[in-house]
Every structure is written in C-alpha cells, then in structure tokens.
Write an enzyme that holds these catalytic residues in place. Structure first.
Site, PDB file in Angstrom:
ATOM      1  N   GLY A  72       3.072 -51.592  56.339  1.00 39.68           N
ATOM      2  CA  GLY A  72       4.733 -52.569  55.987  1.00 39.68           C
ATOM      3  C   GLY A  72       4.687 -53.591  56.224  1.00 39.68           C
ATOM      4  N   ASP A 101      -4.684 -47.432  62.090  1.00 39.95           N
ATOM      5  CA  ASP A 101      -4.504 -46.334  60.979  1.00 39.95           C
ATOM      6  C   ASP A 101      -5.347 -45.784  60.150  1.00 39.95           C
ATOM      7  OD1 ASP A 101      -2.647 -46.131  63.422  1.00 39.95           O
ATOM      8  OD2 ASP A 101      -0.916 -45.876  62.129  1.00 39.95           O
TER       9      ASP A 101
END
Length: 363
Positions: A72, A101
């Site tokens: 993001g 992640d």
C-alpha cells in the site's frame, strides 16, 4: 559521502507531510535505531492526500523522497511520483520495500521477512510444548499474512513441529473425507497431539459466513480481517467434544504484535543496509520513480508501478509448497480436477512473472 546534511524524517506516515510533523535526522539521532523494534518515525493507516503531500514537498524544497513500506505504501509512492512528474518538479522518489508479509511483487524478498519467520518459531515451539504436555492437545498458532502465506509456510518448514499449515492461497474445508477434522483426528491417534499454523488471511470466507459479517475496511482501504485463529479453535473444540465426543485441550497463540515489535535480526540488518545504500545511489544517479530490491539475486531498480501491479503470493505449484506438504504430510484439500486447473493457472502466471523478471534483470 554525497555531502547531504539536511535530512528530514516525516513523522506519522503520509499525513505527516501536511501535518508539519518532521524531525531532523543526523547520524547521532539514528545511531542505534536498528537495535530497537517498531519505527522511530511512527506510522499510521491512511492519510494519503497526494496533492497535499506534493505541496508540502514543494514548499519545503525537498528534492529526494525515500518512502519505506509495503504494498500500500508503494502504491502511494507511485501516486506521489506521478504528481511530481506532472508538475515538472526536480524531485527523486525512491521506494524501499519493508513488509514482513513478503507480498511485494517482482523482488525476491522484502525487509523484515526473515526476522518475522525467526520470531514465529518461538510461538510454534511454545504451542508444541503445550500440546505435548496434555492429552489430545491441539495447538493453533495464527501468524501474519493477509493475502500471502509466506511467513506461515517458511515458519512451518523451519519448525518441523507443525502438522498442518493453512494459508490464504490454499483453500481448505473442515468436514468430510479429506477434511481438516479428519486429519486432526488421525494425527491425534498417531501422536497424541496436533499443531496447526494458520495465516491470518486464510479461511476468512468461513468466518464471515458464521458471524454474518459485512466487508469492513480500515483507513488504508484494506479489508478488516476477522480472527480466524479463534474461530478455528472454537470449531475444532465444538466438533470433537459434541460430534466425536472426545475431550481435546485447545491451546491458541496469537504472536502478531510480539513479532511486529522485535528488532530486526542480523540478516535483515544487512539486507536493510543494502536496500538503503542502493536507494541513495539510485537517487543520486538521477533515477526516480523506482523501488529497490533484489531480483533473481541481483539488486535492481524497478519502476514503482511494476511492483504495485500485483501482489506476491505463494505459488502452490512451486517446490517450496511441495516441500511443505512433504514435511507435514497434510492433505492438499483439493480434488484432482481442481488441482489440474489450479496448476495450469499457476504455470501461466509463473511464465508471465518470469518474463517480467528477465526483462528487469537484463536492463
């Protein structure tokens, strides 16, 4: 080396640009931040207003912007670069991939991933010790991974104590032939205990159905995840106590914030240094609108737009997932027809990704 003395740290994420939150960074100020967990500049969800951010960059006379974060954040960096280009400003925009992640596309690995996998071992080990000490012990460990199951997969492979790993990329089911409940029962009969690792994004459709939840989103536009670990723990206990009439001892561990809060390990410290130096050299060489990172083992400058086109996810046809299945001997939760279709889809996507990587490394 480049004689740059005026370096500003933007406090509080993107909104810090227009909230006038800055701190002057010097070698003395940042001397030991690599030994601390978290972020000294603070972080936040949302707050990305491209026009306000670029206005602030222009007003402050900033000519290089280094933006650190995950998928993001990199999308936000791409928007800033586009606005800078549209205004004809001489500002270099560089992205540095930081997300535990490991879901940023194109690059081999993101900063923070190795540390997260290493720390996840502690939670898995704790669960294993707990379930070994009781009769019919079932341990559930929930790890990070909204859309990508890399942490769960690598932690499972490293641990060797895990009986089943559930990730968002691999659908699963609970009841019936070849289901999770049947597998748990067989492992308990064989070993007397079971350890399950589940990524936070796995099985979200089941949780949503059970509590009739509507899709809610956070300030960054990400879907708010439900606690799949707690849901799975309750489902397992209800099935075995009510349907199978067996007593099970559930142990649920969620180490999410413990993992997020620790300092980076030696491997990530070295990797972070390489990323930082590569980003600075790129900006000083006149490049802009790029993200740094290793591609096929070689450090490269990648257009930000390329790394935000898609997310990096576990490929179920890769050898690493096959190694995990061999290690745990868990069911694939797929019938043969689904398996063939899934493999063809993954192979097609792998070919496209490989071509993209070859183009990037060749340039």
């Amino acid at each position: 080396m480049y004689g740059v003395d005026d370096i500003l740290g933007i406090v509080g994420g993107y909104r810090g640009f227009y909230s006038k939150n800055t701190v002057k960074l010097t070698p003395k100020v940042v001397n030991d931040i690599h030994k601390r967990g978290g972020t000294t500049l603070l972080t936040s969800r949302g707050g990305h207003d491209t026009v306000k951010i670029v206005d602030s960059i222009q007003d402050r006379g900033i000519n290089q912007v280094y933006i650190i974060g995950g998928d993001g954040t990199q999308k936000g960096a791409a928007l800033i670069h586009e606005e800078v280009e549209k205004r004809g400003m001489k500002v270099a925009v560089a992205g540095i991939p930081k997300t535990i992640d490991n879901d940023i596309a194109v690059i081999d690995k993101s900063f923070g991933f190795d540390t997260a996998v290493e720390e996840a071992q502690r939670a898995i080990n704790a669960a294993h010790v707990e379930v070994e000490c009781v009769e019919n012990g079932v341990g559930v460990v929930k790890l990070m991974g909204r859309y990508s199951g890399f942490i769960a997969m690598h932690a499972t492979l490293a641990s060797r104590d895990v009986d089943c790993c559930l990730i968002p990329e691999s659908p699963f089911y609970l009841e019936g032939q070849g289901g999770l409940f049947q597998f748990i029962e067989s492992r308990m009969k064989e070993n007397g205990h079971v350890v399950i690792v589940i990524a936070e994004g796995a099985g979200q459709e089941f949780v949503a159905q059970s509590i009739h939840d509507v899709n809610q989103k956070d300030a960054s536009g990400n879907r708010l995840l439900l606690d799949v670990g707690l849901w799975l723990s309750h489902k397992i206990k209800d099935h075995f106590t009510q349907v199978r009439e067996m007593d099970v001892n559930m142990k649920y561990i969620d180490p999410t914030y413990m993992i997020r809060a620790i300092p980076s390990n030696a491997s990530d410290n070295i990797y972070c240094t390489l990323l930082a130096q590569s980003a600075v050299h790129g900006a000083m060489a006149g490049y802009t609108g790029f993200t740094v990172g290793p591609v096929n083992g070689k450090h490269a400058y990648i257009p930000i737009a390329r790394v935000t086109e898609t997310q990096n996810t576990v490929r179920l046809t890769d050898r690493m997932w096959a190694r995990l299945l061999s290690s745990t001997n868990q069911p694939s939760f797929l019938n043969s027809c689904d398996d063939i279709l899934l493999q063809q889809e993954r192979v097609d996507r792998d070919m496209v990704d490989m071509i993209h990587k070859m183009k990037i490394t060749s340039t």
